[in-house]
Motif scaffolding. Structure first.
Motif, PDB file in Angstrom:
ATOM      1  N   LEU A   1      33.601  57.906  48.069  1.00  0.00           N
ATOM      2  CA  LEU A   1      33.822  56.544  48.559  1.00  0.00           C
ATOM      3  C   LEU A   1      34.234  56.553  50.023  1.00  0.00           C
ATOM      4  N   ALA A   2      35.115  57.490  50.393  1.00  0.00           N
ATOM      5  CA  ALA A   2      35.567  57.580  51.783  1.00  0.00           C
ATOM      6  C   ALA A   2      34.417  57.974  52.704  1.00  0.00           C
ATOM      7  N   SER A   3      33.540  58.850  52.237  1.00  0.00           N
ATOM      8  CA  SER A   3      32.435  59.303  53.083  1.00  0.00           C
ATOM      9  C   SER A   3      31.431  58.182  53.343  1.00  0.00           C
ATOM     10  N   LYS A   4      31.316  57.254  52.388  1.00  0.00           N
ATOM     11  CA  LYS A   4      30.411  56.118  52.585  1.00  0.00           C
ATOM     12  C   LYS A   4      31.014  55.072  53.514  1.00  0.00           C
ATOM     13  N   GLY A   5      32.350  55.006  53.565  1.00  0.00           N
ATOM     14  CA  GLY A   5      33.022  54.076  54.463  1.00  0.00           C
ATOM     15  C   GLY A   5      32.979  52.626  54.024  1.00  0.00           C
ATOM     16  N   GLU A   6      32.674  52.377  52.739  1.00  0.00           N
ATOM     17  CA  GLU A   6      32.648  50.998  52.259  1.00  0.00           C
ATOM     18  C   GLU A   6      32.853  50.987  50.742  1.00  0.00           C
ATOM     19  N   VAL A   7      33.282  49.830  50.237  1.00  0.00           N
ATOM     20  CA  VAL A   7      33.440  49.641  48.796  1.00  0.00           C
ATOM     21  C   VAL A   7      32.714  48.361  48.402  1.00  0.00           C
ATOM     22  N   LYS A   8      32.482  48.205  47.118  1.00  0.00           N
ATOM     23  CA  LYS A   8      31.705  47.061  46.637  1.00  0.00           C
ATOM     24  C   LYS A   8      32.514  45.772  46.613  1.00  0.00           C
ATOM     25  N   GLN A   9      33.839  45.888  46.561  1.00  0.00           N
ATOM     26  CA  GLN A   9      34.691  44.710  46.488  1.00  0.00           C
ATOM     27  C   GLN A   9      36.051  45.039  47.084  1.00  0.00           C
ATOM     28  N   GLN A  10      36.805  43.992  47.431  1.00  0.00           N
ATOM     29  CA  GLN A  10      38.159  44.178  47.940  1.00  0.00           C
ATOM     30  C   GLN A  10      39.067  43.080  47.392  1.00  0.00           C
TER      31      GLN A  10
ATOM     32  N   GLY B   1      26.407  29.456  44.634  1.00  0.00           N
ATOM     33  CA  GLY B   1      25.907  29.592  43.280  1.00  0.00           C
ATOM     34  C   GLY B   1      25.899  30.996  42.723  1.00  0.00           C
ATOM     35  N   GLU B   2      25.977  32.006  43.586  1.00  0.00           N
ATOM     36  CA  GLU B   2      25.954  33.393  43.154  1.00  0.00           C
ATOM     37  C   GLU B   2      27.369  33.906  42.901  1.00  0.00           C
ATOM     38  N   ARG B   3      27.502  34.774  41.919  1.00  0.00           N
ATOM     39  CA  ARG B   3      28.809  35.363  41.614  1.00  0.00           C
ATOM     40  C   ARG B   3      29.339  36.106  42.832  1.00  0.00           C
ATOM     41  N   ALA B   4      30.587  35.799  43.226  1.00  0.00           N
ATOM     42  CA  ALA B   4      31.172  36.402  44.423  1.00  0.00           C
ATOM     43  C   ALA B   4      32.452  37.157  44.136  1.00  0.00           C
ATOM     44  N   GLY B   5      33.003  36.986  42.948  1.00  0.00           N
ATOM     45  CA  GLY B   5      34.252  37.671  42.640  1.00  0.00           C
ATOM     46  C   GLY B   5      34.873  37.125  41.376  1.00  0.00           C
ATOM     47  N   VAL B   6      36.120  37.533  41.146  1.00  0.00           N
ATOM     48  CA  VAL B   6      36.840  37.091  39.958  1.00  0.00           C
ATOM     49  C   VAL B   6      38.335  37.036  40.251  1.00  0.00           C
ATOM     50  N   ILE B   7      39.000  36.013  39.756  1.00  0.00           N
ATOM     51  CA  ILE B   7      40.446  35.884  39.924  1.00  0.00           C
ATOM     52  C   ILE B   7      41.149  36.918  39.049  1.00  0.00           C
TER      53      ILE B   7
END
Length: 284
Positions: A187-196, A222-228
């Protein structure tokens, strides 16, 4: 004006033996080998796929270590440690005790034990932190949600990694092998994550009677963007009505959006980065 103090008892595991430091080095994300005796070291306990299972504070001493479970199931940590301890490790896992922990609540402070004290002799809050008073449950929740501490089951559900939760300082990338290290390094080598993790707020009057709760889906066009993941209703800062605050896991493509919509178009919530959130590491 009194400062607020997080004053609470937490479960602590006791490790005894000359191999305690080496054992914890291989089981947690912290660099235990470099820790001074008496220091409080924040650490994640991960599974083999790099998902956070518990948040820990570790204190080394001359004969072993105390491991305070700040969030997560202490029994799971105890069983996980016990399962991988062998006689050659020169470490013994003792019982679970309760430890009083005090932390001065400071805004926009990184999630590290800077104003934290483990007290053994039960002093009053004013003895250790002058002009302070213990925060009640509501005050503590408000501070936690603004800071972005991932302490609830919604954030710490066994599916999130440290970088998604803003816990980059809790992970030492150059310490060698440990449980979950391979995934975390990728994950660190890619420098990004799918969510924060993000904080959010909304006036109750703007939510059309909707009650935000853990699991409520957030949408962007209209598209799923996250979850509480956490939600709390409190008096509005303006005093005119109630408002909701909370935390949410937001997908990368929606992180820059100032607001997101609740599922079924039941109102919008304002999004912002938690005060103590640490960005994932840049590509290494």
């Amino acid at each position: 004006m009194s400062k607020l103090l997080w004053d609470q008892n937490f479960p602590v595991l006791r490790l005894e033996g000359s191999g305690s430091r080496t054992f914890l080095q291989g089981q947690t994300s912290a660099d235990i080998q470099q820790a001074e005796e008496g220091d409080l070291l924040p650490a994640c306990w991960l599974d083999a796929t790099g998902r956070v299972q518990a948040l820990l504070e570790i204190r080394m001493d001359a004969t072993g270590a105390d491991v305070l479970v700040l969030a997560g199931a202490v029994d799971a940590v105890h069983q996980g440690f016990d399962r991988v301890i062998f006689p050659a490790d020169r470490v013994r896992l003792k019982g679970i005790r309760q430890q009083r922990r005090q932390e001065l609540l400071v805004q926009a402070q990184p999630m590290e034990p800077v104003n934290v004290f483990w007290t053994e002799d039960e002093p009053s809050a004013s003895d250790r932190f002058p002009a302070s008073e213990a925060a009640n449950a509501n005050q503590l929740d408000c501070w936690r949600l603004a800071q972005g501490w991932p302490l609830s089951a919604g954030e710490l559900d066994g599916t999130t990694n440290p970088f998604e939760l803003g816990l980059s300082p809790w992970v030492h990338l150059n310490k060698g092998c440990y449980l979950g290290q391979e995934t975390v390094a990728k994950l660190a080598s890619k420098g990004e994550v799918k969510q924060q993790l993000r904080s959010w707020r909304a006036l109750s009057s703007e939510l059309q009677g909707t009650v935000p709760q853990r699991g409520t889906v957030l949408r962007r066009e209209g598209e799923r963007a996250g979850v509480i993941t956490s939600a709390l209703e409190i008096p509005s800062a303006e005093g005119a009505s109630q408002e909701w605050i909370g935390l949410a896991l937001v997908r990368r493509q929606a992180l820059a959006d100032p607001q997101l919509t609740l599922d079924n178009n039941q109102g919008s919530i304002q999004m912002f980065k938690p005060q103590a959130f640490s960005e994932p590491p840049t590509r290494i």
